[in-house]
Design a protein around this motif. Structure first.
Motif, PDB file in Angstrom:
ATOM      1  N   GLU A 141       0.838  -1.246  -0.057  1.00  0.00           N
ATOM      2  CA  GLU A 141       0.073   0.082   0.160  1.00  0.00           C
ATOM      3  C   GLU A 141       0.830   1.355  -0.052  1.00  0.00           C
ATOM      4  OE1 GLU A 141      -3.414   2.213   2.716  1.00  0.00           O
ATOM      5  OE2 GLU A 141      -2.791   0.267   3.237  1.00  0.00           O
ATOM      6  N   LYS A 155      -2.041  -1.229  -3.667  1.00  0.00           N
ATOM      7  CA  LYS A 155      -3.080  -0.475  -3.241  1.00  0.00           C
ATOM      8  C   LYS A 155      -2.611   1.038  -2.960  1.00  0.00           C
ATOM      9  CE  LYS A 155      -5.180  -4.191  -0.128  1.00  0.00           C
ATOM     10  NZ  LYS A 155      -5.530  -4.393   1.193  1.00  0.00           N
ATOM     11  N   SER A 179      -3.857   4.800  -1.746  1.00  0.00           N
ATOM     12  CA  SER A 179      -4.875   5.785  -1.060  1.00  0.00           C
ATOM     13  C   SER A 179      -4.182   6.893  -0.847  1.00  0.00           C
ATOM     14  CB  SER A 179      -4.971   4.771   0.273  1.00  0.00           C
ATOM     15  OG  SER A 179      -5.418   3.607   0.290  1.00  0.00           O
ATOM     16  N   ASN A 235     -10.110  10.640  -6.273  1.00  0.00           N
ATOM     17  CA  ASN A 235      -9.943   9.416  -5.657  1.00  0.00           C
ATOM     18  C   ASN A 235     -10.743   9.534  -4.208  1.00  0.00           C
ATOM     19  OD1 ASN A 235      -7.655   7.897  -7.255  1.00  0.00           O
ATOM     20  ND2 ASN A 235      -6.715  10.102  -6.943  1.00  0.00           N
ATOM     21  N   SER A 254     -11.246   6.362  -2.000  1.00  0.00           N
ATOM     22  CA  SER A 254     -10.214   6.018  -0.700  1.00  0.00           C
ATOM     23  C   SER A 254      -9.457   7.058  -0.224  1.00  0.00           C
ATOM     24  CB  SER A 254      -8.983   5.306  -2.006  1.00  0.00           C
ATOM     25  OG  SER A 254      -8.465   6.465  -2.800  1.00  0.00           O
TER      26      SER A 254
END
Length: 269
Positions: free
Chosen positions: A144, A211, A213, A240, A243
Motif C-alpha cells: 500500500e 493499493k 490511497s 480518488n 479511497s
C-alpha cells in the motif's frame, strides 16, 4: 538513529468524528503538549532537527567559524520572522507531525527526505507532502502507498483547512511520479540505499499492482479549529474520493510550540 516517537504520547484521540458536507468522516486528534517536559521536548527537537540536517553532517556543511546554532537558524530552518518563513515553519511542522502519526501509530514506512536538501530554507519542497508505504512480503498485491496532503494554520481565525487539503490532494496523482523520483534521488544522495528498492517497487504499478490511497489532513491551532467550519468540507469532486481518508489535528498555541521546537532544535546541538 535520531528518530523518536516519544512526543506522540501528547497526541490524544478525542473520539470526535467530523461528518463533512459530502458524508465522509474525519477523525479528530488533539495535541496536548507540555513545554515544561524538557526531556520529551529535547528528544523531539533532535528528531525534528534531523529532518533538516543529520547531526553528523552539520560539522561538514557549516561555514568556517559558524556555530551550529547559526548554521541551523540561518541556512537550514525556515525563518521565524522573515516572510514566508513562518508559514513554511507551520507547514513543515504539520507535515512532520502527520508523518510521525502515520509511521509510529499506523505502521507505515515514511521516508524522511523532504527537507534536508532544500537550497533555500524559506521555500517549500515541491511534490506530495507525505508519502507512506506498507509492504506485505507474502502478497505484494497488498502493498500500500498512502499519499497525504497536509494543510496547517497554527494561528489566526477559523478557516476550513480540511477543504484546502482536499483540494490540493486532488493534484497528488499528477505529481506522484515526480515525488517518488525525488525521494529515490535524495535517498541515494544520502547513501540510504536500503530503502531504494521499496521506492522502486511503488514506481511499478502496472506489472506489480498495489493499493493506492489518499489522505487530507488539517492541522490547526485551537483558535482556528472549528468543527462547524471543518464540516463544510466537500470531497465529492476528488478524483480518488473513494479511497480518501480525512484527519484533523488541533492544539493550543501551535505556532508558539513550533517556534519553541525550532529554538530547542538549534540550541541543543
Amino acid at each position: 538513529m535520531p528518530w523518536t516517537s516519544e512526543h506522540l504520547k501528547w497526541l490524544i484521540d478525542t473520539g470526535i468524528i467530523i461528518t463533512t458536507a459530502c458524508g465522509k468522516q474525519a477523525k479528530v486528534y488533539r495535541f496536548d503538549y507540555d513545554l515544561a517536559d524538557q526531556y520529551t521536548m529535547s528528544k523531539w527537537a533532535k528528531h525534528f532537527r534531523n529532518h533538516y540536517c543529520l547531526d553528523q553532517e552539520i560539522e561538514v556543511f557549516k561555514g568556517p567559524g559558524q556555530t551550529n546554532y547559526d548554521y541551523l537558524v540561518e541556512m537550514k530552518f525556515p525563518s521565524k520572522s522573515k516572510a514566508p518563513g513562518p508559514s513554511i515553519r507551520s507547514g513543515d511542522f504539520a507535515e512532520i507531525l502527520v508523518s510521525d502519526y502515520l509511521e509510529y501509530l499506523k505502521g507505515f514506512v515514511v521516508p524522511r527526505t523532504r527537507y534536508d536538501r532544500k537550497a533555500v530554507p524559506n521555500e517549500s519542497t515541491k511534490g506530495s507532502d507525505v508519502l507512506a508505504f506498507k509492504v506485505e512480503p507474502q502478497n505484494s498485491d497488498n502493498d500500500e502507498m498512502l499519499v497525504y496532503e497536509v494543510k496547517a494554520k497554527l494561528t489566526g481565525k477559523p478557516k476550513d483547512m480540511l477543504q484546502e487539503a482536499i483540494d490540493h490532494s486532488a493534484k497528488d496523482e499528477l505529481r506522484l511520479a515526480e515525488s517518488l523520483h525525488g525521494i529515490k534521488q535524495r535517498l541515494y544522495d544520502r547513501n540510504e540505499h536500503a530503502m531504494i528498492p521499496m521506492i522502486s517497487r511503488f514506481q511499478d504499478s502496472v506489472n506489480k499492482p498495489y493499493k493506492q490511497s489518499y489522505g487530507a489532513a488539517a492541522v490547526c491551532a485551537d483558535s482556528v479549529f472549528d468543527i462547524e467550519t471543518l464540516s463544510c468540507a466537500d470531497s465529492s469532486k476528488h478524483p480518488n474520493n473513494a479511497s480518501l481518508e480525512l484527519l484533523a489535528f488541533h492544539g493550543k498555541e501551535l505556532m508558539e510550540l513550533a517556534h519553541s521546537l525550532y529554538e530547542v532544535a538549534a540550541s541543543e546541538i
